[in-house]
Enzyme design. Structure first.
Site, PDB file in Angstrom:
ATOM      1  N   ARG A 160       0.823  -0.956   0.086  1.00 45.58           N
ATOM      2  CA  ARG A 160      -0.416   0.169   0.003  1.00 45.58           C
ATOM      3  C   ARG A 160       0.809   1.665  -0.479  1.00 45.58           C
ATOM      4  O   ARG A 160       0.365   2.817  -0.137  1.00 45.58           O
ATOM      5  CB  ARG A 160      -0.905  -0.123   0.372  1.00 45.58           C
ATOM      6  N   GLU A 196      -9.419  -9.817  11.308  1.00 46.18           N
ATOM      7  CA  GLU A 196      -9.412  -8.148  10.620  1.00 46.18           C
ATOM      8  C   GLU A 196     -10.043  -7.528   9.716  1.00 46.18           C
ATOM      9  O   GLU A 196     -11.936  -8.282   9.120  1.00 46.18           O
ATOM     10  CB  GLU A 196      -8.464  -9.422   9.588  1.00 46.18           C
ATOM     11  N   ARG A 215      28.826  23.325   2.609  1.00 41.11           N
ATOM     12  CA  ARG A 215      28.718  21.475   2.610  1.00 41.11           C
ATOM     13  C   ARG A 215      29.948  20.432   2.525  1.00 41.11           C
ATOM     14  O   ARG A 215      31.174  21.326   2.878  1.00 41.11           O
ATOM     15  CB  ARG A 215      27.943  21.149   1.301  1.00 41.11           C
ATOM     16  N   TYR A 221      32.841  31.421  -5.157  1.00 43.92           N
ATOM     17  CA  TYR A 221      32.522  29.831  -4.719  1.00 43.92           C
ATOM     18  C   TYR A 221      34.208  30.090  -4.226  1.00 43.92           C
ATOM     19  O   TYR A 221      35.081  29.940  -4.533  1.00 43.92           O
ATOM     20  CB  TYR A 221      33.037  29.852  -5.960  1.00 43.92           C
TER      21      TYR A 221
HETATM   22  C1  UD1 Z   1      -1.718  -6.301  11.657  1.00 46.16           C
HETATM   23  C2  UD1 Z   1      -2.516  -6.983  12.025  1.00 46.16           C
HETATM   24  C3  UD1 Z   1      -3.212  -6.664  12.398  1.00 46.16           C
HETATM   25  C4  UD1 Z   1      -3.587  -5.211  13.620  1.00 46.16           C
HETATM   26  C5  UD1 Z   1      -2.352  -4.341  12.894  1.00 46.16           C
HETATM   27  C6  UD1 Z   1      -2.018  -3.382  13.611  1.00 46.16           C
HETATM   28  C7  UD1 Z   1      -2.457  -9.326  10.834  1.00 46.16           C
HETATM   29  C8  UD1 Z   1      -2.894 -10.218  10.115  1.00 46.16           C
HETATM   30  N1  UD1 Z   1      -3.462  -7.872  10.858  1.00 46.16           N
HETATM   31  O1  UD1 Z   1      -2.102  -5.860   9.968  1.00 46.16           O
HETATM   32  O2  UD1 Z   1      -5.112  -7.404  13.245  1.00 46.16           O
HETATM   33  O3  UD1 Z   1      -4.227  -4.444  13.637  1.00 46.16           O
HETATM   34  O4  UD1 Z   1      -1.448  -5.599  12.093  1.00 46.16           O
HETATM   35  O5  UD1 Z   1      -0.992  -2.301  13.271  1.00 46.16           O
HETATM   36  O6  UD1 Z   1      -1.607  -9.671  11.863  1.00 46.16           O
HETATM   37  N2  UD1 Z   1       5.026  -8.820   7.679  1.00 46.16           N
HETATM   38  C9  UD1 Z   1       5.741  -9.861   7.495  1.00 46.16           C
HETATM   39  N3  UD1 Z   1       5.609 -10.958   6.746  1.00 46.16           N
HETATM   40  C10 UD1 Z   1       4.248 -11.221   6.373  1.00 46.16           C
HETATM   41  C11 UD1 Z   1       3.504 -10.645   6.469  1.00 46.16           C
HETATM   42  C12 UD1 Z   1       3.684  -9.144   7.410  1.00 46.16           C
HETATM   43  O7  UD1 Z   1       6.538 -10.162   8.105  1.00 46.16           O
HETATM   44  O8  UD1 Z   1       4.534 -12.113   6.093  1.00 46.16           O
HETATM   45  C13 UD1 Z   1       4.437  -7.609   8.536  1.00 46.16           C
HETATM   46  C14 UD1 Z   1       4.930  -6.169   7.946  1.00 46.16           C
HETATM   47  O9  UD1 Z   1       6.560  -6.374   7.490  1.00 46.16           O
HETATM   48  C15 UD1 Z   1       4.317  -5.723   8.902  1.00 46.16           C
HETATM   49  C16 UD1 Z   1       3.716  -6.629   9.876  1.00 46.16           C
HETATM   50  O10 UD1 Z   1       4.325  -7.301   9.472  1.00 46.16           O
HETATM   51  O11 UD1 Z   1       5.450  -4.810  10.119  1.00 46.16           O
HETATM   52  C17 UD1 Z   1       2.604  -6.468  10.051  1.00 46.16           C
HETATM   53  O12 UD1 Z   1       2.207  -6.486   8.419  1.00 46.16           O
HETATM   54  P1  UD1 Z   1       0.680  -5.672   8.348  1.00 46.16           P
HETATM   55  O13 UD1 Z   1       0.896  -6.661   6.403  1.00 46.16           O
HETATM   56  O14 UD1 Z   1       0.911  -4.568   7.905  1.00 46.16           O
HETATM   57  O15 UD1 Z   1      -0.795  -6.731   8.833  1.00 46.16           O
HETATM   58  P2  UD1 Z   1      -1.967  -5.078   8.544  1.00 46.16           P
HETATM   59  O16 UD1 Z   1      -2.750  -5.277   7.576  1.00 46.16           O
HETATM   60  O17 UD1 Z   1      -1.494  -3.526   9.319  1.00 46.16           O
HETATM   61 CA    CA Z   2       0.497  -2.061   9.373  1.00 51.94          CA
END
Ligand code: UD1
Ligand code: CA
Length: 460
Positions: A16, A156, A335, A368
């Protein structure tokens, strides 16, 4: 904390954000968002910190080399937050006690809140403890579903029913887990949901179904657990950090004329009674002393200014040092380790690159100065240029104490102007000028009487 381990999730693509850069390296008020998370983590003095990387793993690891003692595990492909935690299993195979799971995209969480999380988790003996918050706009977050006040599960946004979407208590994505049996339970999570991902929040329902205790800790300030998933959210987060920063500076006696247009990065220091005019930007590791005046539209990055320094409007200062009582601007560019001594004055449209100017030296107009070593009380006339590049290498110009450089002078480096020497206006200095000498190279002036009238005749 002796039996606390930390895992930071940072493998996700950050779709996103619509950016090629790894999401957690996007900068919030001058520092990558994951830097905030790691600082809070380090404050707990945990036994280990493991970062789960995946998308652009090598860029991310390279950016975190300044952090000692981090362990990295790679999640490839990225199948969701539960899958991400599982990749840390081998790194934690010998670990006992508690693991805190942090999200690399939730930067404002404080160490104080993490301490509350650990305290709650350990005193209740829960299998899992979730940090939650009540927010006005819960859109996009997982919702906390409670039955009789007890947390039952997390749903979610994309999987929530109409009624569940109206819940204002959200999941922060930050948890404490008892390591005992954790990974086996996480392995039982299925990807039966709208995104076909393995959701870590599903662990809550699994534990509740098995009769294991799950607790929650609710933060007072919901900003603390704001996640960043898009550019507008990134900008909003920077705004929060900057507002807090300018507020803290003002509390400490810095005069910020217009906080709304003043951009001060997280780690910048500014002394008491210094004035920051509208549109000032202070970046990186900048340190500014007391009683300085920083003019509108000036940007100062990774530089040190002593006390009583005046920066007039629209200057750019990068990687440079300015000593006390000096004045620059308007429209000055310093700089690459430029260093201005005490009471130096550098003015209108002067660029100083990788040069030192001794105390009391002046260069006020259209000049300069590059790769120059300039002594004290030197006067540099308008339009002076150090010709520091010969087409293959940069050469040094040396101007000793008290020398006077006339306007429109070119100094062809390497060259030295001796102590107290004079260089006449319009001189091209190709050879060293001895101390106390006068150098002139301009040709003798000729006046041709009546030339203008003669020309008119030939053209008519
Ligand atoms: C997640 C939570 C949601 C919570 C929100 C809070 C899940 C399914 N949902 O949603 O309940 O309200 O965070 O901010 O967990 N990441 C990985 N590997 C993956 C997927 C994600 O390392 O396969 C990491 C991302 O880099 C990020 C974090 O996990 O740092 C959260 O992932 P993201 O996809 O942002 O989850 P949200 O949709 O925000
Ligand atoms: Ca997130």
């Amino acid at each position: 904390m002796s039996d606390v381990h930390i895992v930071v999730l940072a493998a996700g693509k950050g779709t996103r954000m619509k950016s090629v850069r790894p999401k957690v390296l996007h900068s919030v008020a001058g520092a990558p968002m994951i830097d905030y998370v790691l600082r809070a983590a380090a404050e707990l003095s945990p036994r280990s910190i493991t970062v789960v990387v995946g998308h652009q793993a090598s860029d991310l690891q390279a950016a975190l080399t300044g952090w000692a003692g981090l362990a990295f595990v790679i999640q490839e492909p990225q199948l969701g937050t539960a899958h991400a935690l599982l990749t840390a299993e081998s790194a934690l195979s010998q670990a006992r006690g508690t693991v805190i799971l942090l999200s690399g995209d939730v930067p404002l969480l404080t160490a104080g809140t993490l301490e509350r999380l650990v305290a709650r988790h350990t005193t209740t003996g829960a299998a899992a403890t979730v940090i939650t918050a009540m927010v006005d706009e819960p859109y996009g977050y997982g919702r906390i579903v409670r039955i009789d006040d007890r947390i039952e599960r997390i749903v979610e946004e994309k999987d929530a029913s109409e009624t569940e979407r109206r819940i204002h208590e959200i999941n922060s994505g930050i948890y404490a887990f008892d390591l005992e049996g954790l990974f086996d339970a996480v392995r039982s999570i299925a990807a039966e949901n709208a995104q076909r991902e393995y959701y870590l929040p599903d662990l809550i329902a699994i534990y509740r179904g098995r009769g294991r205790a799950v607790e929650t800790v609710t933060v007072v300030d919901p900003d603390e657990i704001r996640g960043i998933n898009s550019q507008p959210e990134l900008a909003a987060m920077s705004r929060i950090v900057r507002d807090a920063k300018t507020a803290a500076l003002m509390t400490a006696g810095v005069i910020v004329e217009d906080p709304a247009t003043t951009y001060v990065d997280r780690d910048v220091e500014v002394g008491q009674d210094t004035v920051l005019r509208p549109g000032v930007s202070l970046q990186g590791r900048t340190r500014i002393g007391r009683n300085c005046d920083i003019g509108s539209g000036s940007r100062i990055a990774d530089s040190t200014l002593a006390d009583q320094v005046t920066v007039l409007d629209h200057c750019v200062v990068c990687d440079s040092t300015i000593h006390s009582g000096a004045q620059i601007g308007p429209f000055v560019h310093l700089r690459q380790t430029a260093e201005l001594g005490e009471e130096v004055k550098v003015g209108n449209f002067v660029e100083v690159k990788k040069s030192t100017l001794g105390a009391g030296t002046k260069s006020m107009h259209l000049t300069y100065l590059g790769d120059a070593v300039i002594g004290s009380k030197v006067n540099i006339g308008a339009g002076t240029i150090t010709c520091n590049y010969d087409g293959t290498a940069k050469r040094v110009t040396t101007i000793e104490d008290g020398a006077f450089i006339g306007s429109d002078t070119q100094l062809i480096a390497p060259v030295t102007v001796g102590r107290g020497a004079y260089v006449g206006t319009g001189t091209t200095v190709r050879q060293d000028v001895p101390p106390g000498a006068l150098a002139v190279s301009a040709g003798k002036q000729r006046n041709i009487e009546g030339w203008v009238e003669e020309r008119k005749k030939t053209r008519s």
